[in-house]
Design a protein around this motif. Sequence first.
Motif, PDB file in Angstrom:
ATOM      1  N   ASP A  13      29.720 -15.523  11.901  1.00 47.57           N
ATOM      2  CA  ASP A  13      31.174 -15.442  11.684  1.00 47.57           C
ATOM      3  C   ASP A  13      31.683 -14.064  12.076  1.00 47.57           C
ATOM      4  OD1 ASP A  13      31.622 -18.043  10.298  1.00 47.57           O
ATOM      5  OD2 ASP A  13      30.120 -17.166   8.941  1.00 47.57           O
ATOM      6  N   ILE A  14      32.860 -14.067  12.665  1.00 49.10           N
ATOM      7  CA  ILE A  14      33.478 -12.803  13.030  1.00 49.10           C
ATOM      8  C   ILE A  14      34.083 -12.186  11.753  1.00 49.10           C
ATOM      9  CG2 ILE A  14      35.702 -13.874  13.675  1.00 49.10           C
ATOM     10  CD1 ILE A  14      35.773 -11.799  16.009  1.00 49.10           C
ATOM     11  N   ILE A  15      33.911 -10.870  11.616  1.00 48.03           N
ATOM     12  CA  ILE A  15      34.471 -10.175  10.439  1.00 48.03           C
ATOM     13  C   ILE A  15      35.760  -9.463  10.870  1.00 48.03           C
ATOM     14  CG2 ILE A  15      34.067  -8.414   8.664  1.00 48.03           C
ATOM     15  CD1 ILE A  15      30.991  -9.087   9.093  1.00 48.03           C
ATOM     16  N   ASP A  16      35.631  -8.646  11.907  1.00 45.72           N
ATOM     17  CA  ASP A  16      36.826  -8.030  12.514  1.00 45.72           C
ATOM     18  C   ASP A  16      36.534  -7.775  13.986  1.00 45.72           C
ATOM     19  OD1 ASP A  16      35.459  -5.557  12.766  1.00 45.72           O
ATOM     20  OD2 ASP A  16      35.948  -5.078  10.671  1.00 45.72           O
ATOM     21  N   THR A  17      37.352  -6.949  14.637  1.00 42.04           N
ATOM     22  CA  THR A  17      37.257  -6.798  16.106  1.00 42.04           C
ATOM     23  C   THR A  17      35.876  -6.384  16.607  1.00 42.04           C
ATOM     24  OG1 THR A  17      38.224  -4.624  15.792  1.00 42.04           O
ATOM     25  CG2 THR A  17      39.691  -6.362  16.623  1.00 42.04           C
ATOM     26  N   ASN A  18      35.108  -5.662  15.790  1.00 41.59           N
ATOM     27  CA  ASN A  18      33.805  -5.214  16.275  1.00 41.59           C
ATOM     28  C   ASN A  18      32.649  -5.571  15.344  1.00 41.59           C
ATOM     29  OD1 ASN A  18      35.815  -2.979  17.465  1.00 41.59           O
ATOM     30  ND2 ASN A  18      34.075  -3.327  18.841  1.00 41.59           N
ATOM     31  N   ASN A  19      32.958  -6.316  14.313  1.00 42.68           N
ATOM     32  CA  ASN A  19      31.892  -6.649  13.344  1.00 42.68           C
ATOM     33  C   ASN A  19      31.685  -8.157  13.271  1.00 42.68           C
ATOM     34  OD1 ASN A  19      30.997  -4.075  11.816  1.00 42.68           O
ATOM     35  ND2 ASN A  19      33.222  -3.886  12.039  1.00 42.68           N
ATOM     36  N   PHE A  20      30.426  -8.522  13.207  1.00 40.95           N
ATOM     37  CA  PHE A  20      30.055  -9.950  13.231  1.00 40.95           C
ATOM     38  C   PHE A  20      28.909 -10.145  12.249  1.00 40.95           C
ATOM     39  CE2 PHE A  20      28.193 -13.803  15.070  1.00 40.95           C
ATOM     40  CZ  PHE A  20      29.314 -14.505  15.519  1.00 40.95           C
ATOM     41  N   SER A  21      29.019 -11.184  11.453  1.00 40.53           N
ATOM     42  CA  SER A  21      27.953 -11.466  10.490  1.00 40.53           C
ATOM     43  C   SER A  21      27.082 -12.591  11.049  1.00 40.53           C
ATOM     44  CB  SER A  21      28.569 -11.891   9.151  1.00 40.53           C
ATOM     45  OG  SER A  21      27.552 -12.334   8.295  1.00 40.53           O
ATOM     46  N   ALA A  22      25.788 -12.311  11.220  1.00 38.43           N
ATOM     47  CA  ALA A  22      24.900 -13.289  11.868  1.00 38.43           C
ATOM     48  C   ALA A  22      24.262 -14.225  10.859  1.00 38.43           C
ATOM     49  CB  ALA A  22      23.826 -12.563  12.657  1.00 38.43           C
ATOM     50  N   ASP A  23      24.277 -15.542  11.204  1.00 33.31           N
ATOM     51  CA  ASP A  23      23.525 -16.526  10.409  1.00 33.31           C
ATOM     52  C   ASP A  23      22.187 -16.814  11.086  1.00 33.31           C
ATOM     53  OD1 ASP A  23      25.673 -16.811   8.701  1.00 33.31           O
ATOM     54  OD2 ASP A  23      26.583 -18.421   9.897  1.00 33.31           O
ATOM     55  N   GLU A  24      22.245 -16.785  12.402  1.00 36.42           N
ATOM     56  CA  GLU A  24      21.042 -17.165  13.163  1.00 36.42           C
ATOM     57  C   GLU A  24      20.997 -16.386  14.480  1.00 36.42           C
ATOM     58  OE1 GLU A  24      20.428 -21.461  13.379  1.00 36.42           O
ATOM     59  OE2 GLU A  24      19.545 -21.179  15.362  1.00 36.42           O
ATOM     60  N   ILE A  25      19.848 -15.906  14.816  1.00 43.61           N
ATOM     61  CA  ILE A  25      19.691 -15.181  16.092  1.00 43.61           C
ATOM     62  C   ILE A  25      18.656 -15.923  16.941  1.00 43.61           C
ATOM     63  CG2 ILE A  25      19.014 -13.006  17.204  1.00 43.61           C
ATOM     64  CD1 ILE A  25      19.938 -11.555  14.666  1.00 43.61           C
ATOM     65  N   ARG A  26      19.046 -16.162  18.191  1.00 42.64           N
ATOM     66  CA  ARG A  26      18.155 -16.909  19.103  1.00 42.64           C
ATOM     67  C   ARG A  26      17.858 -16.061  20.329  1.00 42.64           C
ATOM     68  NH1 ARG A  26      20.008 -23.137  19.323  1.00 42.64           N
ATOM     69  NH2 ARG A  26      20.236 -23.440  17.085  1.00 42.64           N
ATOM     70  N   PRO A  27      16.714 -16.313  20.975  1.00 42.11           N
ATOM     71  CA  PRO A  27      16.466 -15.611  22.246  1.00 42.11           C
ATOM     72  C   PRO A  27      17.469 -16.100  23.289  1.00 42.11           C
ATOM     73  CG  PRO A  27      14.801 -17.299  21.903  1.00 42.11           C
ATOM     74  CD  PRO A  27      15.638 -17.257  20.662  1.00 42.11           C
ATOM     75  N   TRP A  28      17.744 -15.294  24.296  1.00 41.51           N
ATOM     76  CA  TRP A  28      18.716 -15.701  25.329  1.00 41.51           C
ATOM     77  C   TRP A  28      18.255 -16.966  26.032  1.00 41.51           C
ATOM     78  CZ3 TRP A  28      23.359 -15.922  26.476  1.00 41.51           C
ATOM     79  CH2 TRP A  28      23.810 -16.205  27.775  1.00 41.51           C
ATOM     80  N   LEU A  29      16.969 -17.035  26.326  1.00 43.37           N
ATOM     81  CA  LEU A  29      16.451 -18.244  26.983  1.00 43.37           C
ATOM     82  C   LEU A  29      15.818 -19.141  25.938  1.00 43.37           C
ATOM     83  CD1 LEU A  29      14.783 -16.783  30.192  1.00 43.37           C
ATOM     84  CD2 LEU A  29      16.849 -18.169  30.065  1.00 43.37           C
TER      85      LEU A  29
END
Lengths: 230, 194
Positions: free
Chosen positions: A211-227
């Motif tokens: 979820d986006i918090i503000d213009t430069n902050n983001f709260s991650a639920d899940e992180i995946r590799p690019w590929l």
Amino acid sequence: MENKNISQIVLERIKSDGLKPISKNVFSIKRVLFWTAVVVSLIVGAFTFSLVLSSLLNNDWDLYSKFGFNFILKTLPYFWIISLIIFVILGDYYYRKTLHGYRHTLIVVVGAYMASSIIFGSLFYILKLGEVVEKSLSEVSPAYRNIILNRHEVWAHPEDGLLSGKITRINDGTIEVIDSNGITWIIDTTSSINRGKVEIEVGERIKIMGDIIDTNNFSADEIRPWLGVR
Amino acid sequence: MIDHSPCNEKTDVELVGMSLIDSMHFLCLTKRYEDKLLRYIIRISKFSREDAEDVLQDVFIKTYFNLNGFDKDLKFSSWIYRIAHNEAVSAIRKKVVRPSIALEVEDLVKFGDSFDMTKEMDNALDRKMIDEALSKLDEKYREVLVLRFLDEKDYVEIADILKKPISTVGNLILRGKKLFKEEYEKLVVDKGRN
């Protein structure tokens, strides 16, 4: 039919104009060139297939339920599928230019070409050659990143909870990521899970759901590799 | 004039090899094929004899130029027919005329026998109508019918001359025969009405 003169006229023309048969080497070179073109289009076709396979197998199919069918449509590897079709056409074209290429029907030639692309492409995929090419291309070519890889576009919507970028810094509980628009994001990773073979290292390209918090902050639920997600 | 009587004992492939050493031997090859090829060119182009002879000269010159490229897996006749075919088609396109077939009496007999049309149609074969029916066919059908029934080439030879798969040649001949019969029957009916 009486046409006594043609053969004599031709012979006289050959002699008077000093005509000589084209060298055998010219024909040999032409044959080699056409076969080279066939082999090159086969190899490139196999590489292309490995990239199609890589894109399909590494697509985020599990997000279909969350983001709908449109998400899947947007992430299909159209560029590589069109490239594969082009190389199939080129392969057929050059094969027909070889000495006996005309003896086989279009279906046989295209079928053989597709079968070879699938076999060798799968081999390239297993050997991770396709992945290396895709990774190199996405790092080297901005055009590839921005136009060809529509995955970038799909994962550039932080307002929808989808963000991607390259890790520039790792802190305690947060990481800094620069996205494809050059914006640096501070990602809160305290409550996120890592999916698949993701490596949280500086320089790694990752996909983040959250979820986006503000213009430069983001709260991650899940992180995946690019590929991929594996 | 050279004495080319020993030519008759040589095969086409031997003559190709000899022509590469001495162009005089090429005369043997051209003599061997000039009648057949001239007839073939006239059949598919309907050029005047003079125009067809010009095309034939170009065919022989092109053949001589490309002697080193002759593929020994083919019959020499298929190879030289291929060159003749390409040159004739190219000449037809330059002249921008719709080609039709110029049939001789012997062609008519061959065609009638091949199609067994006298029995089926109970009509005397009309040379002009065969000519007209053939001319109405699409080029791809016309060329295979001429090669098969007038030049009496087998499927493999036709495939090599036209650079098409044998199965395609078979289908073209089958379809071409059917279309030809339809066109011919139409002409017979029209003639009956008039």
